[in-house]
Design a protein around this motif. Structure first.
Motif, PDB file in Angstrom:
ATOM      1  N   LEU A  57       0.749  -1.462   0.155  1.00 53.38           N
ATOM      2  CA  LEU A  57      -0.372   0.117   0.010  1.00 53.38           C
ATOM      3  C   LEU A  57       0.618   1.255  -0.160  1.00 53.38           C
ATOM      4  CD1 LEU A  57      -2.227  -1.139   2.765  1.00 53.38           C
ATOM      5  CD2 LEU A  57      -2.761  -0.583  -0.175  1.00 53.38           C
ATOM      6  N   THR A  58       1.738   1.258   0.691  1.00 54.57           N
ATOM      7  CA  THR A  58       2.585   2.159   0.968  1.00 54.57           C
ATOM      8  C   THR A  58       3.745   2.545   0.413  1.00 54.57           C
ATOM      9  OG1 THR A  58       4.044   1.279   2.476  1.00 54.57           O
ATOM     10  CG2 THR A  58       1.337   2.853   3.166  1.00 54.57           C
ATOM     11  N   ASN A 112     -11.041  -5.627   5.411  1.00 50.66           N
ATOM     12  CA  ASN A 112     -10.236  -4.064   5.314  1.00 50.66           C
ATOM     13  C   ASN A 112     -10.339  -5.274   4.007  1.00 50.66           C
ATOM     14  OD1 ASN A 112      -8.948  -1.686   4.917  1.00 50.66           O
ATOM     15  ND2 ASN A 112      -7.009  -3.105   5.364  1.00 50.66           N
ATOM     16  N   GLU A 117     -10.498  -1.137  -1.915  1.00 46.81           N
ATOM     17  CA  GLU A 117      -9.336  -0.284  -2.256  1.00 46.81           C
ATOM     18  C   GLU A 117      -9.026   0.011  -0.219  1.00 46.81           C
ATOM     19  OE1 GLU A 117      -9.312   3.546  -3.071  1.00 46.81           O
ATOM     20  OE2 GLU A 117     -10.217   3.485  -5.063  1.00 46.81           O
ATOM     21  N   GLN A 119      -7.311   0.222   2.835  1.00 50.42           N
ATOM     22  CA  GLN A 119      -6.606   0.958   3.624  1.00 50.42           C
ATOM     23  C   GLN A 119      -5.609   0.852   4.999  1.00 50.42           C
ATOM     24  OE1 GLN A 119      -8.438   4.196   3.087  1.00 50.42           O
ATOM     25  NE2 GLN A 119      -9.270   3.156   1.485  1.00 50.42           N
ATOM     26  N   TRP A 121      -5.492   3.135   7.389  1.00 52.19           N
ATOM     27  CA  TRP A 121      -4.988   3.529   8.013  1.00 52.19           C
ATOM     28  C   TRP A 121      -5.012   1.937   9.169  1.00 52.19           C
ATOM     29  CZ3 TRP A 121      -9.034   3.565  10.058  1.00 52.19           C
ATOM     30  CH2 TRP A 121     -10.598   3.489   9.395  1.00 52.19           C
TER      31      TRP A 121
END
Length: 435
Positions: A57-58, A112, A117, A119, A121
């Motif tokens: 994701l990051t 999740n 999409e 997340q 967080w």
């Protein structure tokens, strides 16, 4: 050089062999152990999936490292509170309720991951919730084990628990790496949910264990009393501080998704996560010798130093198998350290404080890895994966040496003469303590 005679080899094998007496003697210990194994396998599958998903994701070292840091505050608060309620309420019921909460956190991760999409967080928030539930559960579980077994079986029990825990640390990452790479994080979280449900079936069969004295009502005052008790005991503080220092500087699991890229071995992610567990299993299976060691503080210091040295050497190894070897040696050293820390805890702490001190123990062996992953992420951002791994190992050696110098009572601890060990043995025997 002549070969040792067969009789000598047999005697050596008996001395090294894992002591299974706690398993043979206690049904409740077997149930708690089975539950722990099943839960750990699922949890470790998730442990692999979360940083993998965060990296997807990051793509950030820091974001992956901060997963552990997000768990820190709830772990501290809930660990201390979990210890207080373990000395106040039904410990069996606390363990079961916490297991239900942990199962629900895995359900949230699953939901999740199934979103179009997912997340990032959510991984932080759910990780914090899971850390809180696990921190409430841990003190009650360890206090139960302390009551269902005799004191002289504590080292053997910790070796067996270590074997089970690290078997999960081998099977879980190996399976987790394959599952998350082949099927994605959602499948990993689904497996975790199933393992929690199976674990709950075993936990409900554990009998309620009576206390040896009156329960202490849970409150901020009782939590503070537990902390004050620990502060009055340099031997206990040594076990906590050496472990936190060693883990905070040399624990680097957050680097593994990046280290496999550096080694050009992306499919070896599960292998690196499993390395420490392999070393710990070998240490557990050959742990019979630990029953003959009495200078437990010194043994913790030497083991923690070996852990740091092995991690530092792993950082300069040129291929994945040599990295695996030295990470496995580090895991074995950490297992030996854990055996002797656990023996000090369980042979010297009165039952009235057992829950609250188990909460502090949980913080000591959980805080370090979380801080270690955060430290590893920040140092890797500055100097790269190998720099972070090697510098952490060397810093660990320095910190352990500093702690050993600053804590002579811990360094000199001897179970044969320590006043608290003698007093607890006398309490269990129903006789006054004598020096």
């Amino acid at each position: 050089m002549p070969e040792p005679p067969p009789r000598t080899l047999r005697a050596l094998a008996r001395r090294l062999r894992l002591d299974l007496t706690p398993l043979r003697g206690s049904r409740d210990f077997r149930l708690l152990l089975g539950s722990s194994l099943i839960t750990m396998i699922g949890s470790v599958v998730t442990m692999v999936a979360v940083p993998y998903q965060m990296k997807q994701l990051t793509g950030s070292y820091v974001a992956v490292g901060l997963v552990g840091l997000a768990e820190f505050v709830p772990m501290v608060v809930c660990g201390l509170w979990g210890g207080a309620i373990a000395d106040a309420l039904d410990r069996r019921r606390i363990v079961i309720s916490s297991e239900v909460g942990l199962c629900l956190t895995s359900v949230l991760l699953l939901v999740n991951a199934l979103l179009p999409e997912p997340q990032a967080w959510v991984l932080y928030v759910v990780g914090a919730l899971a850390a809180g539930f696990a921190s409430v559960r841990g003190p009650s579980e360890q206090a139960l084990i302390n009551r269902v077994l005799p004191l002289d079986q504590m080292t053997a029990a910790f070796a067996i628990q270590g074997l089970v825990r690290n078997t999960a640390m081998i099977a879980g990452p190996a399976a987790g790496g394959i599952v998350v790479a082949s099927f994605g994080p959602a499948t990993s979280y689904g497996i975790d949910v199933v393992t929690f449900l199976i674990s709950l079936v075993l936990l409900v069969r554990v009998r309620t264990v009576a206390r040896s004295g009156e329960a202490t009502p849970a409150s901020l005052r009782s939590m503070a009393e537990g902390v004050r008790y620990a502060l009055r005991r340099p031997d206990l503080m040594g076990t906590y501080l050496v472990d936190i220092g060693a883990m905070a500087f040399a624990f680097s699991n957050a680097l593994f998704p990046f280290l496999v890229d550096d080694l050009n071995a992306p499919k070896a992610l599960g292998l690196l996560y499993a390395a420490g567990g392999v070393g710990s299993v070998v240490a557990s299976l050959t742990s019979g010798w630990t029953n003959h060691v009495h200078r437990h503080g010194l043994a913790v210091i030497l083991s923690a130093t070996a852990w740091g040295v092995a991690v530092a050497i792993a950082s300069v190894m040129p291929n994945v198998w040599l990295v695996f070897l030295f990470l496995a040696i580090a895991g074995g050293a950490d297992m030996v350290s854990g055996l002797f820390r656990g023996t000090i805890w369980n042979q010297t702490i009165p039952d009235a404080y057992r829950g609250r001190l188990a909460g502090i123990e949980l913080l000591s062996y959980s805080t370090g890895p979380m801080l270690g992953d955060a430290r590893a992420g920040f140092m890797a951002q500055l100097g790269g994966t190998r720099f972070s791994l090697g510098a952490g190992g060397l810093l660990c050696v320095g910190v352990v040496a500093l702690m050993a110098t600053a804590l002579p009572r811990f360094r000199g601890y001897d179970a044969r003469t320590d006043e608290h060990a003698l007093a607890e043995r006398a309490r269990r025997a129903g006789a006054p303590a004598t020096a």
